[in-house]
Design an enzyme around this catalytic site. Structure first.
Site, PDB file in Angstrom:
ATOM      1  N   TRP A   4       0.789  -1.220   0.000  1.00 21.60           N
ATOM      2  CA  TRP A   4       0.000   0.000   0.000  1.00 21.60           C
ATOM      3  C   TRP A   4       0.826   1.278   0.000  1.00 21.60           C
ATOM      4  O   TRP A   4       0.291   2.357  -0.161  1.00 21.60           O
ATOM      5  CB  TRP A   4      -0.971   0.036   1.180  1.00 21.60           C
ATOM      6  N   ASN A   5       2.137   1.186   0.151  1.00 23.98           N
ATOM      7  CA  ASN A   5       2.886   2.430   0.335  1.00 23.98           C
ATOM      8  C   ASN A   5       3.220   3.151  -0.971  1.00 23.98           C
ATOM      9  O   ASN A   5       3.135   4.369  -1.056  1.00 23.98           O
ATOM     10  CB  ASN A   5       4.152   2.189   1.167  1.00 23.98           C
TER      11      ASN A   5
ATOM     12  N   LYS B 248      -2.583  -8.398  -7.874  1.00 22.87           N
ATOM     13  CA  LYS B 248      -3.378  -8.313  -6.648  1.00 22.87           C
ATOM     14  C   LYS B 248      -2.825  -7.144  -5.829  1.00 22.87           C
ATOM     15  O   LYS B 248      -1.840  -7.281  -5.117  1.00 22.87           O
ATOM     16  CB  LYS B 248      -3.309  -9.630  -5.878  1.00 22.87           C
TER      17      LYS B 248
ATOM     18  N   GLU C 118      10.755  -3.944  12.353  1.00 22.07           N
ATOM     19  CA  GLU C 118      10.325  -2.940  11.382  1.00 22.07           C
ATOM     20  C   GLU C 118       9.028  -2.287  11.843  1.00 22.07           C
ATOM     21  O   GLU C 118       8.009  -2.949  12.002  1.00 22.07           O
ATOM     22  CB  GLU C 118      10.129  -3.573  10.004  1.00 22.07           C
TER      23      GLU C 118
ATOM     24  N   GLU D  56      10.426  -9.026  -2.176  1.00 19.45           N
ATOM     25  CA  GLU D  56      11.072  -7.799  -1.686  1.00 19.45           C
ATOM     26  C   GLU D  56      10.385  -7.469  -0.373  1.00 19.45           C
ATOM     27  O   GLU D  56       9.233  -7.048  -0.361  1.00 19.45           O
ATOM     28  CB  GLU D  56      10.938  -6.676  -2.720  1.00 19.45           C
ATOM     29  N   LEU D  57      11.090  -7.675   0.734  1.00 15.71           N
ATOM     30  CA  LEU D  57      10.462  -7.686   2.047  1.00 15.71           C
ATOM     31  C   LEU D  57      10.924  -6.515   2.901  1.00 15.71           C
ATOM     32  O   LEU D  57      11.234  -5.451   2.382  1.00 15.71           O
ATOM     33  CB  LEU D  57      10.737  -9.037   2.713  1.00 15.71           C
TER      34      LEU D  57
ATOM     35  N   CYS E 194      10.079   0.474   2.761  1.00 13.19           N
ATOM     36  CA  CYS E 194      10.912  -0.646   3.196  1.00 13.19           C
ATOM     37  C   CYS E 194      12.371  -0.242   3.355  1.00 13.19           C
ATOM     38  O   CYS E 194      13.118  -0.893   4.091  1.00 13.19           O
ATOM     39  CB  CYS E 194      10.783  -1.800   2.210  1.00 13.19           C
TER      40      CYS E 194
ATOM     41  N   GLY F   6       6.242  -6.726   0.427  1.00 12.02           N
ATOM     42  CA  GLY F   6       5.494  -6.580   1.666  1.00 12.02           C
ATOM     43  C   GLY F   6       6.302  -7.035   2.855  1.00 12.02           C
ATOM     44  O   GLY F   6       7.531  -7.083   2.817  1.00 12.02           O
ATOM     45  N   GLY F   7       5.609  -7.412   3.928  1.00  7.73           N
ATOM     46  CA  GLY F   7       6.267  -7.808   5.155  1.00  7.73           C
ATOM     47  C   GLY F   7       6.911  -9.178   5.064  1.00  7.73           C
ATOM     48  O   GLY F   7       6.476 -10.032   4.283  1.00  7.73           O
TER      49      GLY F   7
END
Length: 495
Positions: free
Chosen positions: A154-155, A178, A388, A253-254, A287, A231-232
């Site tokens: 969402w960022n 998605k 985080e 990519e976390l 991130c 995401g996370g």
């Protein structure tokens, strides 16, 4: 209150609602009011999107389109995004609350990825092998993986989608997108441009809804070849485990807990600005946030005071206004998480030097704002330095010398990004070698480019996005053997 705008998914080239005709509200973080609705999709919707992508992959015009023609479509899409960049940016700001100035900058830059990978599409080559076996000719070719599921956060919805979409399409794959249930609107608006650009039906499809409801269908579907996720790390690990059941490819990519390291010989004016940019420019919702500011002990007090002084003047407000420097955070749940971490930091003995809560300003109304917050007296063992937060919280940690800086920087489960501020080229190169992170910035922070590979070490992910390395993430190699002899001497003997 005005009626919310309704955005629809695109599946197989058609605008569609969900099978059950349910809708999700998108809330504007600045005024906490619903401004748009997107389809609340379920398993049937997810399956339809994957099946449409699979049909386009094997039977549609995309399957026989030349790489040069694919590249032209990508460049055409880039042109249309450039034309509508301000419109797309305004949608993103209403959706996620980040500054319009930042979103507009991102949207104006996004076309470069489509130009870059559009040009790269027909530069993918195989090779002829210098074969050691008589009468056998062998060569390799690079082919698309198949259906790619792109799951975006969402960022920065469009930018991080582009990092997946452009190389995936350049390689010849088809895609199901998605987006985050919180920020789906700009992705659905992009689909109008996809159709205007002339992409064949089914090449790019969207499905909106909650990850826990449709995620397993998308990530474990037998027709899906790859999942590209940002995401996370917890969600990433779950996706990785699910993908392993079907031996699917992944790019993950976390998260990050990036060190931003200031040495005494640095230009401290630049270092202070770099520290501010690294954590507060996006309200900490990135991130790559430089959430750990490591400062050499001899300048620790000076740098801490200057960072606090600079951040204390930050202007909170409407993210659509040019004078605003810090906007709200994207979701109410995220704001509560950030505030909880402030309490954790205090309980562990960190000293709150600035902020520490929600702003008391009636002009901000019901917006989901958090004060820019700085903690001093932080040790790297504290949760505020290890976990985080994804919010505007900066932890300042002292170090004595270069070796201790490296030890602290690498003492984390993450390894996404890092910053080094120094006037010594020797130190810059040494730090770049020894820091365990996918990106090392020296005397700058948060710089990205379509040319530069991006990704993490350790729990910060797998694979790389952007640059020539990215297209390899969406290709597989086929080896072709041709017998030039007129007969097979002995069918029972392997040649």
């Amino acid at each position: 209150m005005t009626e919310p705008v309704r955005f629809r998914n695109v599946v197989d080239g058609k605008s569609v609602e969900s099978v059950t005709n349910r809708w999700l509200s998108s809330i504007n973080p600045f005024d906490a009011e619903p401004w748009a609705e997107v389809p609340h999709c379920g398993v049937d919707d997810a399956e339809a999107a994957v099946e449409a992508a699979h049909r386009a992959l094997i039977r549609g015009p995309w399957a026989t389109m030349s790489a040069t023609a694919r590249g032209k479509l990508l460049r055409r899409l880039g042109d249309l995004i450039a034309r509508d960049a301000e419109k797309l940016a305004a949608i993103e700001t209403r959706d996620n609350g980040k500054l319009y100035a930042e979103m507009a900058g991102q949207c104006r830059y996004i076309p470069e990825w489509f130009y870059y990978f559009g040009g790269l599409a027909d530069k993918v080559e195989g090779g002829v092998l210098p074969m050691d076996k008589p009468d056998l000719f062998s060569y390799t070719k690079r082919e698309p993986l198949g259906v790619v599921v792109a799951i975006t956060p969402w960022n920065s919805p469009l930018l991080l989608l582009t990092w997946k979409l452009a190389p995936a399409l350049a390689a010849g794959n088809t895609v199901v997108i998605k987006p985050s249930e919180y920020t789906s609107c700009s992705t659905l608006a992009l689909m109008d441009l996809v159709r205007e650009a002339g992409f064949p039906d089914g090449v790019i499809n969207t499905v909106t809804g909650y990850g826990h409801e449709i995620g397993p269908t998308l990530t474990q579907h037998p027709m899906v070849a790859k999942i590209a996720f940002t995401g996370g790390d917890g969600t990433g690990a779950a996706i990785y485990a699910g993908a392993a059941k079907g031996l699917k490819h992944v790019t993950l990519e976390l998260g990050g807990k990036s060190p931003n390291i200031v040495f005494a010989d640095a230009n401290l004016n630049d270092a202070v600005k770099g520290a501010i940019s690294g954590i507060f420019a996006a309200s900490g919702q990135t991130c790559i946030a430089g959430s750990r500011l490591l400062v050499q002990r001899s300048v620790y007090d000076e740098v801490s005071a200057r960072v606090v002084d600079f951040a204390s003047a930050a202007r909170l407000g409407n993210p659509m206004e040019a004078t605003t420097q810090v906007g709200p955070v994207t979701t109410l749940a995220q704001r509560e998480k950030i505030l909880d971490y402030m309490d954790v930091a205090r309980s562990e003995g960190a000293q709150c030097l600035l902020g520490g809560g929600t702003p008391d300003d009636p002009r901000l109304g019901k917006g989901w704002f958090v004060e820019p917050t700085i903690f001093g007296g932080v040790s790297n063992s504290m949760r505020i330095a290890r976990e985080e937060v994804f919010g505007p919280i900066l932890s300042i940690i002292p170090f004595e010398d270069q070796d201790e800086a490296i030890e602290i920087a690498n003492d984390t489960i993450y390894g996404l990004a890092s910053g080094v501020w120094t006037s010594s080229i020797r130190r810059a190169l040494t730090m770049a070698d020894r820091i365990r992170a996918g990106t090392v910035w020296v005397n700058t922070y948060r710089a990205v480019s379509f040319m530069a590979p991006f990704g993490g070490y350790k729990m910060s992910g797998i694979g790389r996005e952007s640059g020539q390395a990215a297209i390899d993430e969406y290709l597989q190699t086929k080896c072709v053997w041709i017998n030039l002899a007129e007969g097979i001497a002995n069918p029972f003997v392997l040649r």
